[in-house]
Design a protein around this motif. Structure first.
Motif, short mmCIF file in Angstrom:
data_model
loop_
_atom_site.label_atom_id
_atom_site.label_comp_id
_atom_site.label_asym_id
_atom_site.label_seq_id
_atom_site.Cartn_x
_atom_site.Cartn_y
_atom_site.Cartn_z
N GLY A 16 0.77 -1.16 0.07
CA GLY A 16 -0.13 -0.11 0.15
C GLY A 16 0.89 1.07 -0.16
N LEU A 17 1.62 1.08 0.73
CA LEU A 17 2.83 2.49 0.55
C LEU A 17 3.19 2.20 -0.42
CD1 LEU A 17 4.48 2.27 4.48
CD2 LEU A 17 2.38 3.57 3.76
N ALA A 18 3.86 1.38 -1.12
CA ALA A 18 4.70 1.34 -2.06
C ALA A 18 3.57 2.25 -2.97
CB ALA A 18 4.65 -0.07 -2.60
N GLY A 19 2.05 1.69 -3.28
CA GLY A 19 2.07 2.16 -4.40
C GLY A 19 0.94 3.57 -4.59
N LEU A 20 1.20 3.97 -2.42
CA LEU A 20 1.20 5.98 -2.97
C LEU A 20 2.52 6.52 -3.01
CD1 LEU A 20 -0.57 5.63 1.06
CD2 LEU A 20 -1.60 6.15 -0.96
N SER A 21 3.15 5.83 -2.87
CA SER A 21 4.83 6.56 -2.84
C SER A 21 4.50 6.79 -4.96
CB SER A 21 6.00 5.74 -2.89
OG SER A 21 5.74 5.21 -1.78
N LEU A 22 3.65 5.21 -5.43
CA LEU A 22 4.27 5.73 -6.68
C LEU A 22 3.28 7.11 -7.77
CD1 LEU A 22 4.03 2.29 -8.55
CD2 LEU A 22 5.67 4.16 -8.43
N ALA A 23 1.80 7.07 -6.28
CA ALA A 23 0.80 7.75 -6.96
C ALA A 23 1.50 9.26 -6.36
CB ALA A 23 -0.37 8.04 -5.99
N ALA A 24 2.93 9.49 -5.50
CA ALA A 24 3.24 10.68 -4.92
C ALA A 24 3.97 10.82 -7.02
CB ALA A 24 3.80 10.62 -3.69
N GLU A 46 10.44 13.17 7.88
CA GLU A 46 9.96 14.44 9.26
C GLU A 46 10.72 15.63 8.92
OE1 GLU A 46 12.47 11.49 11.87
OE2 GLU A 46 10.79 11.17 13.09
N PRO A 47 11.15 16.17 10.80
CA PRO A 47 11.03 17.69 10.31
C PRO A 47 12.97 17.69 11.25
CG PRO A 47 9.93 17.13 12.37
CD PRO A 47 10.15 15.56 11.35
N THR A 48 13.64 18.37 10.45
CA THR A 48 14.35 18.96 10.71
C THR A 48 14.61 19.42 11.62
OG1 THR A 48 15.06 20.82 9.67
CG2 THR A 48 15.11 19.32 8.48
N ARG A 49 15.91 19.76 12.31
CA ARG A 49 16.61 20.21 13.77
C ARG A 49 15.76 21.50 13.53
NH1 ARG A 49 16.29 19.55 18.39
NH2 ARG A 49 18.02 20.51 19.91
N LYS A 77 11.24 0.90 3.91
CA LYS A 77 10.65 1.64 2.99
C LYS A 77 10.50 2.87 4.77
CE LYS A 77 7.61 3.21 0.79
NZ LYS A 77 8.27 4.73 0.20
N VAL A 78 10.12 2.56 5.67
CA VAL A 78 9.96 3.84 6.96
C VAL A 78 10.88 4.61 6.89
CG1 VAL A 78 8.65 3.91 8.81
CG2 VAL A 78 7.41 2.30 7.51
N ARG A 79 12.21 4.18 7.10
CA ARG A 79 13.51 4.60 7.64
C ARG A 79 13.47 5.31 6.14
NH1 ARG A 79 19.24 1.73 8.86
NH2 ARG A 79 18.19 0.50 10.68
N TYR A 80 13.49 5.46 4.32
CA TYR A 80 13.66 6.48 3.76
C TYR A 80 12.53 7.69 3.88
CZ TYR A 80 14.35 8.39 -0.93
OH TYR A 80 14.62 9.13 -1.63
N THR A 126 11.80 10.54 -5.60
CA THR A 126 12.97 9.56 -5.17
C THR A 126 11.50 8.31 -4.57
OG1 THR A 126 13.37 10.20 -3.04
CG2 THR A 126 14.36 11.21 -5.06
N SER A 127 10.51 8.12 -3.88
CA SER A 127 10.19 7.33 -2.82
C SER A 127 9.71 6.34 -3.44
CB SER A 127 9.11 8.12 -1.46
OG SER A 127 8.01 7.89 -2.42
N TRP A 128 9.33 6.55 -4.30
CA TRP A 128 9.02 5.09 -5.47
C TRP A 128 10.22 4.25 -5.28
CZ3 TRP A 128 10.46 4.07 -10.13
CH2 TRP A 128 11.83 5.01 -10.58
N LEU A 129 11.05 4.40 -5.88
CA LEU A 129 12.32 3.63 -5.66
C LEU A 129 13.18 2.69 -3.95
CD1 LEU A 129 15.11 6.42 -7.11
CD2 LEU A 129 14.53 3.89 -7.84
N PRO A 130 12.68 3.21 -3.41
CA PRO A 130 12.39 2.28 -2.00
C PRO A 130 11.25 1.25 -1.67
CG PRO A 130 12.77 4.68 -1.65
CD PRO A 130 13.29 4.46 -2.39
N GLY A 131 10.16 2.44 -2.46
CA GLY A 131 8.99 1.39 -2.54
C GLY A 131 8.61 0.23 -3.68
N LEU A 132 9.55 -0.11 -4.61
CA LEU A 132 9.95 -1.37 -5.50
C LEU A 132 9.83 -2.06 -4.53
CD1 LEU A 132 11.31 -0.03 -8.98
CD2 LEU A 132 8.89 -0.23 -8.20
#
Lengths: 211, 635
Positions: free
Chosen positions: B200-208, B409-412, B400-403, B310-316
């Motif tokens: 599901g997350l990978a699909g959403l990344s593709l949509a992104a 996530e917010p930066t410092r 995937k979640v780590r990427y 880029t997130s689709w790459l770790p999504g594949l």
């Protein structure tokens, strides 16, 4: 009667000394801090002590703590505690040992000299004198007291303030025997064995509430 | 007694028919869900079917199956007649009611059990089929077969009971943790859902990615690269949705990194709005201009865009486990089952033979080397393949979640910016609160004690004059003065209690809470583990929070027992008030709770209220603080 007085406000201390001496009570020591009070209680062994809850040096509940400690050493040492506010919590702590000779009143009650002196004498005699405000709160609280009728509740309130059956009867316009009936009924409803001694009965009621 | 045996075959017949109908309804429901056509009637049919089976089982076998499906509440209606669902308004009832039903059923385990039960109907329906088959066979194989008929008749009631038992076992809510959440099945279950969530997350990344490409395309067509940050206005809600979904599916909460909205612009002295280097005379335009600047100058916008690209790459790779499980388990292992479902009903029309191992055949055509392997081997092969998918699911999802976290996530510095805003707000709240409190005290003193003391003074002045001329009146006057002064004292006492209760300064938090607990009309148990005293302002805030929570429990929740627990752990003072009342407290609507939250905000304190309808209610206050001197109180 020999009295030890502990109160940190000069005006109030002075006023109390005058009031007591005007009524033939001897103030053997009038102190203004916790450690002094402890010392005075040890050395004078007074017939009754009148103690303000909040005393130097900590200005917390120093007076109460000293009084409680002294009563552990001398069980039943008569103490009348005065405070700007009354708390069920403190009342329960004072009464917890069940030895009697305890008073706990608002400072306002000093304004009514007769009643105040009456309370001092009752405490000195080993009885109790609880402030009507704290009694009202004890009685309106939950528990088995909800089983009492309004009249029985009134009787219990006055009883907790330390009044005798005759005094209660006078207050509520009842005969002494009618009050006796009410008290017996209260004890039955609260599952307490009847006893002759007013103060014991109050203590039993309060111990019951504590439990 | 005899009628029971005679009726049993008829009843069995009904159950066989119902089981078959249930299975068909299930298929219909799946079809309706996929095509979104006539979903509601299919759902209604499904539930009516389950209800009917439950009723008949109860009537004929005496087995009572607890109704597992929850009652779905009516949609909320506003005073103006509109219906509410979430943040959406509807004129008519049916659509919000439908949404609500969907929402409830999707969370309702009982409904899932019903669906599963109807699905396995084609197997459980075999049970009541046995006596029917025996009786029919017996009649056909006369005369010796009559023994079979007799056996069928005798076994009827027992098999009916067996059917009822299976129905009960599958429909009633499980006692304790369900078998599917424990041991080996639990292990499989968590990994299986990780696989589908990963897909599901990978699909959403593709949509992104599609969204990103659209943005770039718009930028190219309009010949201006500036359009890209503007697109942040449109893409931001999508990315926010993704963050929420990650939290829901994996439990990893990704905080919002955006700079807080600066608030609408204020007009300058000339009545125009200054936004950056621009002046606007129209407020709406000023807001639009400011919004653009706000999004464009936020580094998080660009990080969002980078993530979309880029997130689709770790999504594949995260698709892989779902594909393996889908192909292995639902394809190779279940193919015979599916074959029975679609091939047998369609055979009369097609007249061609399809092997039950059709998936395996397809695979063999793609990989000729597999031709040597017998067809039945596809089942163990499928199991093995799906097991590989199960093993891969968690690590790939974590990757995937780590990427995602790295970019979303917010930066410092963004965190610091948010902190500054939060502090500014809570400081303003604190100042307002304090000012309001001081005004209240001033008013109370002015109207109360002060006025009464003036009255006392006046009475005494009158006494001074009357003393000689009219001693009786003077005495009455004195009594009145005394009464007034005692009333003033009472008022002062109450005021002090509201500012800083004396027990709190005398005894500290725990005993102060015990003291109010004693004054409560319901039973309150206070437990505490506080090795020292928190700073006075924290103590006071916690005390008033406890007062408010206790008052709410006694007043609104009609509780019969309240528990208060105070402890200090890992640099946090925590105070938990639990009651057994009817719940349903909404921290957003109660002004008391809102005030409590503001008061606690000054100390970075957190207030959480958990109050499901029906109770119990738990109010939790947590304040980070240090403890001072060890406790001195006796208790």
């Amino acid at each position: 009667m020999r009295v030890v007085l502990a109160e940190d406000l000069y005006l109030l201390r002075d006023g109390l000394v005058r009031l007591l001496e005007a009524h033939q009570l001897t103030v053997v020591a009038a102190v203004q801090s916790g450690p002094e009070l402890a010392e005075a209680l040890r050395s004078y062994k007074p017939d009754v002590s009148i103690v303000d809850v909040r005393l130097p040096p900590t200005y917390t509940d120093e007076g109460l703590q000293v009084a409680l400690a002294a009563r552990i050493q001398t069980p039943g040492l008569p103490v009348l505690v005065l405070s700007q506010h009354v708390e069920q919590l403190y009342a329960r702590e004072l009464l917890a040992d069940g030895a009697g000779g305890i008073g706990y009143l608002l400072k306002d009650r000093v304004l009514d000299a007769d009643q105040f002196l009456d309370a001092v004498r009752r405490v000195a005699a080993g009885g109790t004198a609880l402030d009507p405000e704290v009694v009202a709160r004890l009685v309106t609280a939950r528990g088995p007291l909800s089983r009492l009728t309004p009249r029985e509740r009134e009787v219990l309130e006055l009883m907790a303030q330390g009044r005798s059956n005759a005094a209660i009867g006078q207050r509520l316009f009842l005969s002494e025997s009618a009050v006796g009936k009410h008290t017996a009924s209260i004890f039955t409803k609260l599952d307490l064995p009847p006893s002759d001694d007013d103060n014991r009965r109050v203590l039993a009621v309060l111990a019951y509430l504590n439990g | 007694m005899i009628t029971r045996y005679l009726l049993a075959p008829l009843r069995c017949l009904v159950f066989v028919a119902l089981a078959a109908a249930g299975f068909l309804t299930f298929l219909l429901w799946i079809a309706a869900a996929i095509t979104i056509v006539a979903y509601q009637p299919a759902l209604w049919l499904l539930r009516a079917e389950a209800r009917l089976q439950r009723t008949l089982i109860r009537r004929w076998t005496g087995v009572v199956i607890d109704a597992p499906v929850r009652v779905i509440p009516e949609p909320e209606r506003r005073p103006d007649g509109w219906y509410v669902h979430g943040t959406q308004l509807f004129k008519h009832r049916w659509f919000p009611a439908y949404l609500r039903e969907m929402e409830h059923l999707s969370e309702d385990k009982g409904f899932v059990r019903e669906v599963n039960w109807l699905f396995v109907g084609f197997a459980t329906g075999l049970l009541p089929l046995i006596p029917l088959a025996a009786i029919t066979a017996g009649i056909l194989l006369r005369p010796y077969g009559l023994v079979l008929t007799a056996a069928g008749l005798l076994a009827g009631p027992a098999l009916l009971r067996a059917y009822a038992w299976i129905a009960n076992a599958s429909l009633r809510p499980p006692a304790g943790v369900s078998w599917s959440r424990r041991g080996f099945f639990g292990w499989i279950n968590t990994r299986n859902s990780a696989a589908w969530h990963g897909a599901g997350l990978a699909g959403l990344s593709l949509a992104a990615l599609v969204g990103f490409l659209g943005t770039v395309l718009a930028g190219l067509v309009s010949w201006t690269i500036l359009v890209i940050p503007v697109a942040g206005i449109i893409t931001r809600p999508g990315v926010e949705f993704y963050r929420r979904i990650v939290g829901q599916w994996t439990g990893v909460e990704i905080a919002e990194p955006y700079r807080p909205y600066p608030g609408p612009p204020r007009p300058d002295s000339d009545g125009r709005y200054r936004v950056g280097r621009n002046l606007y005379s129209d407020r709406q335009k000023a807001i639009r201009g400011q919004r653009y600047g706000w999004i464009r100058s936020d580094a998080a916008t660009y990080r969002d865009l980078a993530w979309m690209a880029t997130s689709w790459l770790p999504g594949l790779p995260t698709f892989v486990p779902a594909v393996l499980i889908g192909a292995g388990f639902f394809g190779l292992v279940w193919q015979v089952l599916w074959w029975a479902v679609w091939f047998i009903p369609s055979y009369p029309f097609m007249h061609t033979w399809v092997s039950p191992w059709y998936m395996w055949d397809l695979l063999q055509q793609a990989v000729p080397a597999l031709k040597a392997v017998p067809d039945w081997a596809s089942v163990p092969c499928g199991l093995a393949i799906s097991f590989v998918g199960i093993l891969l699911a968690k690590p790939l999802l974590a990757l995937k979640v780590r990427y995602d976290r790295a970019l979303l996530e917010p930066t410092r510095s963004a965190e610091l910016a948010r902190r500054v805003t939060a502090l500014t707000e809570s400081r303003a709240d604190a100042v307002d609160e304090q000012a309001a409190e001081l005004r209240r005290i001033e008013r109370d003193l002015h109207d109360g004690a002060q006025a009464r003391l003036i009255a006392v003074g006046l009475s005494l002045a009158t006494v001074d004059q009357l003393m000689e001329s009219d001693p009786t009146a003077a005495r009455a006057m004195l009594a009145q003065a005394r009464e007034t002064s005692s009333a003033a004292l009472t008022e002062l006492r109450q005021l002090v209690r509201g500012i800083h209760p004396p027990v709190l300064s005398e005894r500290g938090l725990v005993d102060a809470v015990r003291a109010i607990a004693l004054d409560c009309p319901v039973r309150v148990d206070v437990t505490a583990d506080l090795p020292g005293r928190p700073p006075a302002p924290v103590e006071s805030a916690a005390y008033f929070a406890a007062c408010e929570a206790l008052a709410n429990a006694c007043r609104h929740a009609s509780a019969s027992q309240v528990r208060v627990d105070i402890r200090y752990d890992a640099g946090q003072l925590s105070l938990v008030v639990t009651d057994d009342g009817h719940g349903g407290a909404d921290p957003a609507s109660g002004s008391g709770l809102a005030g409590m939250r503001r008061r606690l905000g000054t100390f970075d304190g957190v207030l959480t209220v958990v109050s499901p309808v029906g109770g119990p209610t738990e109010v939790r206050v947590e304040i980070p603080c240090a403890l001072s001197s060890p406790k001195t109180s006796i208790s």
